[in-house]
Design a protein around this motif. Structure first.
Motif, short mmCIF file in Angstrom:
data_model
loop_
_atom_site.label_atom_id
_atom_site.label_comp_id
_atom_site.label_asym_id
_atom_site.label_seq_id
_atom_site.Cartn_x
_atom_site.Cartn_y
_atom_site.Cartn_z
N LYS A 140 15.70 -4.92 0.48
CA LYS A 140 14.36 -4.50 0.04
C LYS A 140 13.62 -5.64 -0.64
N ALA A 159 2.55 -3.77 0.30
CA ALA A 159 2.79 -2.39 -0.16
C ALA A 159 2.48 -1.41 0.96
N LEU A 162 5.14 -1.59 3.81
CA LEU A 162 6.44 -1.01 3.51
C LEU A 162 6.34 0.42 3.00
N GLY A 163 5.12 0.90 2.76
CA GLY A 163 4.95 2.27 2.27
C GLY A 163 5.46 2.45 0.85
N ILE A 164 5.24 1.44 0.01
CA ILE A 164 5.70 1.49 -1.37
C ILE A 164 4.52 1.17 -2.30
N PRO A 165 4.62 1.56 -3.57
CA PRO A 165 3.55 1.23 -4.51
C PRO A 165 3.45 -0.27 -4.76
N THR A 168 5.87 -1.76 -7.18
CA THR A 168 7.20 -2.00 -6.63
C THR A 168 7.23 -3.33 -5.89
N VAL A 169 6.14 -3.65 -5.18
CA VAL A 169 6.05 -4.95 -4.51
C VAL A 169 6.13 -6.06 -5.55
N ARG A 172 9.76 -6.29 -6.99
CA ARG A 172 10.72 -6.82 -6.01
C ARG A 172 10.45 -8.30 -5.74
#
Length: 194
Positions: A140, A159, A162-165, A168-169, A172
């Motif tokens: 990830k 974001a 990957l379909g993430i907030p 979170t990007v 990570r």
């Protein structure tokens, strides 16, 4: 090659047009297949696997074009998202490639001019450590890092891909950069000591 914003604005229009004229979707392939190929070939190596994954990306995108959110004029994050999911299926191959790069001897023959030689020699010498650092990252974190570094996506685009907030990007990416930097001795091989 970075696509100009005016061209990107037309992506949603092309996808919409392809609902009644499927051949319109071919323009997206023409615009982005090279960009996607460069990205995936850096992750998995150039060749048939990279070509197959790019082709599969467009097949998946074409089959899902009715569900594309036309409010997003730029289709790159959507395409990179599809490609990244396909790459994750091949993560063992990717990790094996990084392990192989870690073991690979450094090629001492580097081309001129002098600035390019110096940068190339430094990058070549660092390649095994970089490959090891990338292989050691959780998938990830590696996905986010490579989408931003090699895919040239913004945080927002990564974001979306990957379909993430976006937070979170950021976390990570920060974690991945920290680990890679530590593996390289807290240096940037292209800039010298930081």
């Amino acid at each position: 090659m970075i696509t100009q914003p005016a061209t990107r604005d037309a992506d949603a229009a092309l996808i919409s047009a392809s609902l009644t004229e499927p051949e319109a979707f071919a323009e997206l392939f023409d615009r982005y297949s090279g960009m996607l190929y460069r990205y995936v070939s850096r992750r998995l190596g150039p060749g048939p696997t990279a070509e197959d994954l790019v082709g599969e990306t467009f097949l998946v995108a074409f089959s899902r074009r009715r569900s594309y959110d036309l409010a997003h004029p730029d289709a790159r994050p959507w395409l990179f998202g599809i490609l990244t999911k396909l790459v994750s299926r091949h993560h063992r191959t990717e990790a094996a490639r990084y392990r192989a790069l870690l073991r690979a001897p450094v090629d001492p023959d580097v081309e001129s001019p002098a600035d390019r030689v110096a940068a190339g020699v430094t990058a070549q010498a660092t390649r095994p450590r970089l490959a090891g650092a990338l292989a050691a990252l959780p998938a990830k974190d590696r996905d986010v890092l490579l989408l931003v570094a090699w895919g040239d996506l913004t945080y927002e685009e990564a974001a979306r891909a990957l379909g993430i907030p976006i937070g979170t990007v950021r976390s990570r990416l920060n974690r991945g950069r920290r680990k890679v930097r530590a593996a390289l001795g807290d240096t940037n091989p292209m800039l010298g000591e930081e």
